[in-house]
Design a protein around this motif. Structure first.
Motif, mmCIF file in Angstrom:
data_model
loop_
_atom_site.group_PDB
_atom_site.id
_atom_site.type_symbol
_atom_site.label_atom_id
_atom_site.label_comp_id
_atom_site.label_asym_id
_atom_site.label_seq_id
_atom_site.Cartn_x
_atom_site.Cartn_y
_atom_site.Cartn_z
ATOM 1 N N HIS B 110 -13.598 61.555 96.174
ATOM 2 C CA HIS B 110 -14.966 61.086 96.463
ATOM 3 C C HIS B 110 -15.124 59.580 96.288
ATOM 4 O O HIS B 110 -16.189 59.043 96.569
ATOM 5 N N GLY B 111 -14.079 58.938 95.793
ATOM 6 C CA GLY B 111 -14.133 57.484 95.648
ATOM 7 C C GLY B 111 -15.020 56.994 94.517
ATOM 8 O O GLY B 111 -15.443 55.840 94.512
ATOM 9 N N THR B 112 -15.298 57.864 93.542
ATOM 10 C CA THR B 112 -16.141 57.427 92.417
ATOM 11 C C THR B 112 -15.298 56.826 91.282
ATOM 12 O O THR B 112 -15.847 56.215 90.366
ATOM 13 N N PRO B 114 -13.009 54.232 91.265
ATOM 14 C CA PRO B 114 -12.841 52.775 91.092
ATOM 15 C C PRO B 114 -13.955 52.137 90.272
ATOM 16 O O PRO B 114 -13.684 51.278 89.427
ATOM 17 N N LEU B 267 -6.544 54.738 94.777
ATOM 18 C CA LEU B 267 -7.029 54.022 95.967
ATOM 19 C C LEU B 267 -8.413 54.518 96.365
ATOM 20 O O LEU B 267 -8.706 55.676 96.215
#
Lengths: 303, 267
Positions: B110-112, B114, B267
């Motif tokens: 989910h890109g949480t 970073p 990433l």
């Protein structure tokens, strides 16, 4: 002291794709640094290396003169990624309080700080609303708020205004300028060149993982020519100028004479003096960031 | 420590917002209710059958017949109790796998991750925080299941034998192990494949001298169904040893997960 420093930084992904090659960069305290490049140039890779999300295959990177692997250095840092993916099960206020907690901000201070920032980014009315109900623009604003929650010394922004409308972009620019005015450092990646031009002290241009150009706007733009505006230009002077490398454009009795370099400018000024022509003004023509940017990536392509 | 707790609390909040997980938990509780009804009905059925048999013989049920019916009823009750434990243990393992296999991989997908890792939070704090949050939810679920099992046992007037008494704790210990294996595997592969592998990554499938027998955890020791149906009593000492074993296995797999996560590119 440098805020960001990279030495021969490189990254080759599995499969052999070189994302970054020998990057030497230094960002000084208190400056707004623009990091430019076309898609796939290695800008996001650089940020990911700086934040220790990925490991370099060559060279080293430093934050606040310490290795990027040091967790403590992130205490002084704020980060807004290109895709703002936030936890949707919080309200805007609770989300900021959670992120404030990760910086070790006291529970009593968290709520106040969260509300201050929500007001700053124009989300005060949506403070109690679930993040899942926020629009893209609102998420971008909330993302900026979480990046500012610790009043960071270094703000790393990756395409910060991509989802903002013109009003949002103006607000963002004001926040950034105010941040700079307080002596903070900003490292900004953006495709919007006008935005970078208006706020950045120094700019670096990356192309295919290689640093192409770096410097202040003045250093990079250089003089691309001169423009001389003269009044009551006699026919004899026009004839004399037509044999030179200058280009004459007439507006009634006035004329604008465009000179390619200083040598031509000196020649034109000599002719005008001999003809007793009044020179209204002389201005140096500089390149816009857009011209510098396209020039940099074209020149590289040619080489 | 505060950051670890904050991440754990964040994990609990995230998990309780997951409809699939809540549905899975409710399903497990629903199964308890269904088994309870089935057990009651089977006992009634056994009693009715015994009475009908006596009627056909034209006599009342004598003591021997009553005793036989009672034994059949107890056997049926024990069977349902064992089956219920088996289902709840499986449900517990599935919940544990769902929670632990998605604990970190979901953040990456989910890109949480970073935004969190850009904070002064070490990867160890992040991973342990996520695991502690997941285990807290699992503990809550185990308490619910334990309450349901106790209610089931009392509702059906079944004897709470020693194995049954420790069953919820053993199920929780098994979930700890399954979860830690799932967490490690989810850092190496797709969470779904990790969950399937973690469920079957048990030494039960292998026998010495196969090295996997010594490397993989043994879940069957925690199988309450076989303990009850096999009539094996389990002592407190056994439970303590099994608890140590579970914690040991969990610690080893957590350390491996930490080692993997520290070098993982996010990433």
């Amino acid at each position: 002291m440098s805020i960001i420093r990279t030495e021969n930084l490189g990254k080759v992904y599995k499969g052999g794709t070189t994302a970054l090659n020998g990057l030497d960069l230094e960002v000084h305290p208190g400056e707004v640094f623009g990091f430019l490049g076309p898609n796939g140039a290695g800008k996001s890779t650089t940020i990911q290396l700086l934040l220790n999300f990925i490991r370099p295959t060559a060279g080293t990177a430093f934050l606040f003169d310490g290795p990027v692997t040091c967790t403590k250095s992130r205490q002084r840092l704020g980060y807004l990624p290109e895709s703002v993916n936030l936890q949707t099960y919080y309200t805007g206020q609770r989300l900021l309080e959670f992120h404030a907690g990760l910086f070790g901000i006291e529970p009593g201070v968290r709520a106040r700080r969260a509300m201050e920032l929500l007001e700053l980014v124009g989300l005060l009315e949506a403070a109690g609303k679930s993040v899942s109900q926020y629009s893209k623009g609102m998420l971008q604003r909330l993302g900026l708020a979480q990046a500012l929650i610790n009043d960071p010394e270094l703000l790393i922004l990756d395409e910060p205004t991509s989802n903002l409308d013109p009003v949002g972009r103006r607000d963002f620019r004001e926040i950034l300028l105010e941040h700079r005015a307080r002596g903070k450092t900003v490292f900004i990646c953006s495709h919007i060149l006008s935005e970078v031009e208006s706020v950045c002290d120094r700019v670096a241009i990356l192309k295919r993982g290689v640093l192409n150009r770096v410097g202040t706007m003045e250093e990079l733009s250089g003089a691309k020519g001169f423009k001389i505006v003269a009044r009551d230009l006699p026919a004899a002077a026009i004839d004399a100028l037509s044999t030179s490398a200058a280009r004459v454009t007439l507006h009634g009795k006035n004329a604008t004479i465009t000179c390619g370099d200083e040598e031509v400018r000196d020649e034109v000024e000599r002719v005008l003096r001999e003809s007793a022509v009044v020179i209204e003004h002389v201005e140096a023509e500089t390149q816009s960031l857009e011209e510098i940017f396209f020039g940099a990536i074209d020149r590289k392509a040619e080489s | 420590m505060t950051k670890l707790l904050l991440i754990a609390a964040d994990t609990i909040r995230a998990l309780l917002h997951q409809r699939l997980l809540v549905a899975l938990m409710l399903l497990a509780l629903g199964l308890t209710a269904i088994f309870s009804v089935l057990a009651t009905q089977s006992k009634d059925f056994i009693l009715e059958a015994a009475e009908r048999a006596a009627e056909m013989e034209g006599t009342d049920m004598d003591e021997e017949q009553l005793e036989q019916a009672r034994r059949s009823m107890d056997a049926a009750g024990s069977f349902f109790l064992a089956a219920l434990y088996w289902f709840t243990a499986l449900g517990g393992s599935l919940v544990a796998l769902y929670i632990c296999c998605t604990a970190v991989s979901k953040d990456i997908r989910h890109g949480t991750i970073p935004i969190i890792l850009a904070k002064p939070v070490s990867r160890t704090q992040f991973l342990l925080g996520r695991y502690c949050g997941a285990i807290s939810v699992l503990l809550g679920y185990s308490v619910l299941i334990a309450a349901a099992l106790i209610a089931f046992t009392y509702a059906n007037q079944l004897e709470m034998n020693v194995a049954a008494r420790y069953a919820p704790w053993l199920m929780f210990c098994q979930s700890l192990m399954v979860g830690s294996v799932g967490l490690l595997l989810s850092l190496l592969m797709h969470p779904l494949i990790a969950a399937i592998l973690a469920l079957f990554a048990t030494s039960w499938f292998f026998s010495p001298p196969n090295p996997l027998y010594f490397i993989l955890p043994s879940y069957d020791r925690f199988n309450v169904f076989s303990l009850i149906s096999g009539g094996r009593l389990i002592t407190l000492e056994d439970v303590v040893i099994l608890t140590f074993y579970a914690f040991d296995v969990t610690a080893i797999f957590l350390l491996l997960a930490l080692w993997r996560f520290r070098s993982k590119e996010v990433l």
